[in-house]
Design an enzyme around this catalytic site. Structure first.
Site, mmCIF file in Angstrom:
data_model
loop_
_atom_site.group_PDB
_atom_site.id
_atom_site.type_symbol
_atom_site.label_atom_id
_atom_site.label_comp_id
_atom_site.label_asym_id
_atom_site.label_seq_id
_atom_site.Cartn_x
_atom_site.Cartn_y
_atom_site.Cartn_z
ATOM 1 C CG ASP A 81 -2.069 0.952 1.103
ATOM 2 O OD1 ASP A 81 -3.222 0.496 0.995
ATOM 3 O OD2 ASP A 81 -1.834 2.192 1.103
ATOM 4 C CG HIS A 114 -8.547 -3.203 -2.377
ATOM 5 N ND1 HIS A 114 -9.492 -2.507 -3.108
ATOM 6 C CD2 HIS A 114 -8.378 -2.511 -1.228
ATOM 7 C CE1 HIS A 114 -9.871 -1.434 -2.432
ATOM 8 N NE2 HIS A 114 -9.221 -1.417 -1.280
HETATM 9 P P1 5GP Z 1 -9.699 1.239 0.304
HETATM 10 O O1 5GP Z 1 -9.801 2.578 0.997
HETATM 11 O O2 5GP Z 1 -10.394 1.267 -1.046
HETATM 12 O O3 5GP Z 1 -10.087 0.075 1.137
HETATM 13 O O4 5GP Z 1 -8.153 1.015 0.039
HETATM 14 C C1 5GP Z 1 -7.466 1.568 -1.023
HETATM 15 C C2 5GP Z 1 -6.012 1.541 -0.654
HETATM 16 O O5 5GP Z 1 -5.271 1.750 -1.818
HETATM 17 C C3 5GP Z 1 -5.615 2.626 0.340
HETATM 18 O O6 5GP Z 1 -5.066 2.020 1.508
HETATM 19 C C4 5GP Z 1 -4.583 3.444 -0.413
HETATM 20 O O7 5GP Z 1 -3.511 3.885 0.381
HETATM 21 C C5 5GP Z 1 -4.133 2.496 -1.502
HETATM 22 N N1 5GP Z 1 -3.708 3.154 -2.729
HETATM 23 C C6 5GP Z 1 -4.364 4.171 -3.380
HETATM 24 N N2 5GP Z 1 -3.698 4.507 -4.498
HETATM 25 C C7 5GP Z 1 -2.606 3.682 -4.545
HETATM 26 C C8 5GP Z 1 -1.539 3.573 -5.483
HETATM 27 O O8 5GP Z 1 -1.451 4.266 -6.497
HETATM 28 N N3 5GP Z 1 -0.591 2.622 -5.221
HETATM 29 C C9 5GP Z 1 -0.644 1.816 -4.121
HETATM 30 N N4 5GP Z 1 0.332 0.935 -3.949
HETATM 31 N N5 5GP Z 1 -1.650 1.909 -3.227
HETATM 32 C C10 5GP Z 1 -2.614 2.828 -3.434
#
Ligand code: 5GP
Ligand code: ZN
Length: 112
Positions: free
Chosen positions: A29, A98
């Site tokens: 992340d 994810h």
């Molecule tokens: P959600 O909030 O949808 O459960 O998690 C999305 C996750 O994706 C977040 O923890 C965020 O930090 C991560 N994330 C967002 N954009 C990117 C990116 O461009 N690269 C990586 N490696 N992680 C990302």
């Protein structure tokens, strides 16, 4: 379709890979919430847990077979947490399914 994690899975956007096979990609992340914070995704686009069906769920069991292996590789021998945020109330910010693997420290007991 414009999808950040599809682009990451296709290596159009760089990421720190942790595990990869034909169907699954795992990467660090970008904004880690714990010393170890890995995201595991199906390479094929599924928007979220709300779009899992009998037709596409094979990859989910494969992901759950891989998670213990990834956790071992990351030395999470003392335990870890797996989270999948879904939809607006679940605070899902990227609409590509994810699973967060979080560990490397004693995590907060609070779940919501
Ligand atoms: P959600 O909030 O949808 O459960 O998690 C999305 C996750 O994706 C977040 O923890 C965020 O930090 C991560 N994330 C967002 N954009 C990117 C990116 O461009 N690269 C990586 N490696 N992680 C990302
Ligand atoms: Zn996608």
């Amino acid at each position: 379709m414009d999808c950040l994690f599809c682009s990451i899975a296709k290596k159009e956007i760089p990421s720190a890979a942790v595990y990869e096979d034909d169907e699954i990609f795992a990467f660090r992340d970008i904004n880690p919430q714990a010393p170890v914070h890995v995201l595991v995704i199906p390479k094929k686009h599924i928007a979220g847990m709300d779009e899992v069906t009998a037709e596409n769920s094979d990859v989910i069991s494969k992901i759950f077979e891989k998670i213990p292996e990834i956790a071992k590789k990351e030395k999470l021998d003392n335990g870890f947490r797996v989270i999948s945020n879904c939809g607006e109330d679940g605070c899902q910010s990227v609409r590509h399914l994810h699973f967060h693997i979080l560990g490397g420290k004693k995590l907060d007991e609070k779940m919501c």
